[in-house]
Write an enzyme that holds these catalytic residues in place. Structure first.
Site, short mmCIF file in Angstrom:
data_model
loop_
_atom_site.label_atom_id
_atom_site.label_comp_id
_atom_site.label_asym_id
_atom_site.label_seq_id
_atom_site.Cartn_x
_atom_site.Cartn_y
_atom_site.Cartn_z
N ASP A 73 40.89 26.90 41.26
CA ASP A 73 40.10 27.24 40.35
C ASP A 73 39.87 28.98 40.63
O ASP A 73 39.70 29.39 41.70
CB ASP A 73 38.67 26.59 40.37
CG ASP A 73 37.81 26.76 39.34
OD1 ASP A 73 38.42 26.26 38.26
OD2 ASP A 73 36.62 27.31 39.06
N TYR A 158 44.06 37.44 31.84
CA TYR A 158 43.66 38.91 31.87
C TYR A 158 44.62 39.91 32.65
O TYR A 158 44.20 40.92 32.71
CB TYR A 158 42.23 38.90 32.70
CG TYR A 158 41.28 38.07 31.77
CD1 TYR A 158 40.54 38.51 30.49
CD2 TYR A 158 40.95 36.63 32.40
CE1 TYR A 158 39.71 37.58 30.18
CE2 TYR A 158 39.97 35.86 31.72
CZ TYR A 158 39.49 36.27 30.72
OH TYR A 158 38.46 35.56 30.14
N ASP A 159 45.85 39.33 32.91
CA ASP A 159 46.80 40.09 33.67
C ASP A 159 46.99 41.76 33.00
O ASP A 159 47.01 42.60 33.70
CB ASP A 159 48.20 39.65 33.78
CG ASP A 159 48.21 38.78 35.20
OD1 ASP A 159 47.46 38.69 35.97
OD2 ASP A 159 48.93 37.78 35.03
N HIS A 184 45.23 37.26 44.46
CA HIS A 184 44.27 36.09 45.06
C HIS A 184 44.82 34.66 45.13
O HIS A 184 44.45 34.26 46.17
CB HIS A 184 43.11 36.35 43.71
CG HIS A 184 43.46 36.00 42.47
ND1 HIS A 184 44.36 36.92 41.73
CD2 HIS A 184 43.39 35.00 41.28
CE1 HIS A 184 44.98 36.59 40.46
NE2 HIS A 184 43.84 35.30 40.31
#
Ligand code: IMP
Length: 203
Positions: A73, A158-159, A184
């Site tokens: 997540d 959102y890259d 991440h």
């Protein structure tokens, strides 16, 4: 505990994530399969916590398929928005938006705030669930800044808005392997991979 089955289920319907999972976890010792092979798996609605959501996704998949399962997540946390969208990133701005429209919505929100900090971070909690066995969760964080407008065509979500700390290109301008090295998801999944090796035939 030794696991005999060498298939590992990647419990995500997000194709951008699926590709990253496969590349980051890749090992000749097991075969990764996707949810397309298990359309019957049903997940409960998501909550507001990365840890809970990741653990529930992995445990649900492991229970319903009998396979070792991994899930994550994740989300984008923007300082000027008090950490939003966070765990709600996939649904930010309403249902049915494309990645591009969601990014545009986020930029328009920031614009209404005027000249504010562009600091942001991506957060990922990855989970590993072993049927009738333990679960593990690991967290990865990647800090950076948000551009004024989208740049680049690779990646997902959102890259195109996100420039990781110490770099001058957006994640959407990174190669897949470059992104995975510092992202991440790369950080969280490499830690999960160590659990997988310890718990299974991979050791
Ligand atoms: P979820 O984990 O399925 O709830 O969705 C996470 C959402 O956060 C994605 O749909 C993206 O909008 C965003 N997100 C998470 N990780 C990334 C990433 O690596 N790149 C771009 N967007 C991401």
């Amino acid at each position: 505990m030794k696991i005999r089955e060498n298939r590992v289920l990647i419990a995500t319907t997000n194709l951008g994530k699926l590709e990253e999972f496969k590349r980051i976890l890749e090992t000749p010792k097991c075969t990764f399969v996707g949810l397309d092979e298990f359309p019957q798996v049903k997940f409960p609605p998501e909550g507001q916590s990365y840890f809970e959501n990741a653990r529930i996704k992995a445990r649900t998949a492991a229970r319903q398929t009998g396979l070792v399962s991994v899930a994550d997540d994740s989300g984008l946390e923007v300082l000027a928005l008090g950490g939003r969208p966070g765990p709600l990133s996939a649904r930010y701005g309403g249902p049915g938006l494309s990645d591009f429209e969601r990014s545009a919505y986020l930029l328009s929100e920031l614009e209404t705030l005027g000249s504010v900090s562009r600091l942001a971070r991506f957060v990922c909690v990855a989970a590993l669930a072993i049927p009738d066995g333990p679960s593990f969760t690991e967290k990865g964080i990647c800090r950076g800044v948000l551009l004024q407008e989208a740049s680049g065509t690779k990646g997902f979500g959102y890259d195109p808005l996100f420039v990781p700390e110490g770099h001058e290109r957006s994640f959407a301008e990174f190669s897949k392997n470059e992104k995975n090295q510092i992202s991440h998801r790369g950080i969280a999944l490499r830690a999960i991979s160590a659990h997988l090796r310890k718990e299974s035939f991979l050791s």
